[in-house]
Design an enzyme around this catalytic site. Structure first.
Site, PDB file in Angstrom:
ATOM      1  NE  ARG A  82      -3.205  -0.194   3.048  1.00 45.94           N
ATOM      2  CZ  ARG A  82      -3.152   0.465   4.214  1.00 45.94           C
ATOM      3  NH1 ARG A  82      -3.250   1.781   4.232  1.00 45.94           N
ATOM      4  NH2 ARG A  82      -2.993  -0.202   5.335  1.00 45.94           N
ATOM      5  CE  LYS A 226     -11.744   5.737 -20.333  1.00 43.49           C
ATOM      6  NZ  LYS A 226     -12.132   5.600 -18.925  1.00 43.49           N
TER       7      LYS A 226
END
Length: 407
Positions: A82, A226
């Site tokens: 993390r 994308k």
């Protein structure tokens, strides 16, 4: 723009001066991989560890304290997934090089990345945001609904300076905008922002077509899902920025857990290596399709940005839902930036969550379709669109506006 030179980069070749400035196409292939040859590796490794052993608990405590103070990446071996991951860090290094910023911080999605920016500014008591429509529909909703305690003032680019307040923490624009492809003069907006950070969503353009940091933006956002990934198989977001802001973003990422999976980081790094080639090829196809659509009497208006790119949006005279229903080669689906061509109806999907009046006021009409052009042969794509648009007869063409290039 992919022939443009990026900032100074280290070179694995001892005979190359350290100040050599590499082209963006070269950085896309090599950034984040500079150390591989010295490690006896060719492909970047994938580190899937969630935790890492340490026999020096005092030293570990000192490194964690340092991270808590500044958000700087811990020196030495990793601590915990993390806080950071070596594979993800390679992608972050590469993206920062391509955007020309000092750092980049990756997240589990584009919305997680935007949320982290808002949380950073909100934690400083700067909860007011000035934003320019249109934005991606979920970005619009996040701001309008105040889900993170922010308050938004919507304006046009010319009104940014007047909309600023003492508690304004961020100015947000997307250029070219989703889905109208309207373009903003980023340098002018950055000047109007004064000391308030400008965040530019650069998802549609990618660093191949524009690098907002060169025009004064402090923060550059990507839905890495994308074009950066480019193959429709990874979900991610990233913010390119200076190291100071990156430290705050890492602290928010650690606290909220919006981390990027190492496999996603690996796929993104691999995607960057072909980014200039993919964007250039898809842009050529998109420009050709935009021209053909502009000459078609079944189409009322075509939107295509001045800087180019692989996105086209167009308004049809007939029912846009029929067009979506009739495509066969083109995939009717949300998202964009993949190697295959996608089409969707923004008013029904990506911008459905935006109030209808606000949506239409921003130019997202009910007859608008958004096309993400992939790498297929342009004649095959046109044959599919031609069939999907239906018969040419009985369409009133006089007076229509054929091609819109909006700044």
């Amino acid at each position: 723009m992919d022939s443009a030179r990026t900032h100074t980069s280290p070179s694995a070749d001892a005979g190359t001066p350290a100040t050599h400035r590499r082209a963006l196409a070269t950085e896309a292939v090599h950034a984040g991989r500079d150390d591989l040859a010295g490690r006896g590796l060719h492909a970047p490794p994938i580190d899937l560890s969630t935790t890492y052993p340490s026999y020096d608990s005092r030293g570990e405590a000192a490194r964690i304290d340092a991270f808590a103070a500044t958000g700087a990446e811990p020196e030495g071996p990793p601590v915990y997934g993390r806080l950071g991951n070596p594979t993800v860090a390679r992608f972050e290094t590469a993206l920062a090089r391509l955007e020309g910023t000092g750092a980049a911080v990756a997240f589990a999605s584009g919305m997680a990345a935007l949320s982290a920016v808002l949380l950073v500014r909100g934690s400083m008591g700067l909860r007011h945001v000035v934003a320019v429509r249109p934005l991606y529909g979920c970005s619009d909703h996040l701001l309008t609904a105040g889900l993170l305690g922010s308050e938004v003032t919507w304006t046009d680019p010319a009104g940014v300076a007047d909309a600023l307040r003492p508690d304004t923490g961020l100015v947000l624009v997307e250029s070219p905008a989703n889905p109208t492809l309207a373009e903003t003069d980023l340098r002018a907006v950055a000047h109007a922002c004064g000391t308030v950070p400008l965040l530019v969503d650069n998802t549609f353009a990618t660093p191949v077509l524009q690098r907002p940091a060169e025009h004064g933006a402090r923060l550059v956002l990507h839905s890495a899902t994308k074009y950066l990934g480019g193959h429709g198989d990874v979900l991610a977001g990233v913010v390119a920025c200076d190291e100071e802001f990156a430290g705050r973003l890492r602290q928010v990422r650690f606290a909220t857990g919006g981390v990027l999976h190492p496999l996603a980081g690996y796929l993104l790094l691999r995607g960057l290596s072909t980014l200039p080639v993919r964007v250039r090829a898809a842009s050529a196809g998109a420009a050709e399709l935009a021209a053909r659509l502009a000459d078609d009497p079944r189409v009322g208006r075509v939107h295509y940005p001045r800087i180019g790119g692989a996105m086209v949006s167009f308004e049809v005279h007939g029912d846009p839902h029929d067009v979506v229903r009739r495509v066969r080669l083109i995939t009717p689906a949300v998202s964009l930036g993949s190697v295959d061509t996608l089409i969707q109806h923004p008013a029904s999907i990506s911008h459905r969550i935006v109030d209808a009046d606000d949506r239409r006021g921003a130019g997202v009409g009910d007859r608008l379709l958004r096309l993400s052009v992939g790498l297929e042969d342009v004649d095959d794509l046109w044959a599919d669109l031609d069939g999907a648009l239906g018969k040419r007869g009985n369409v009133a063409a006089p007076g229509r506006e054929t091609l819109s290039r909006t700044e």
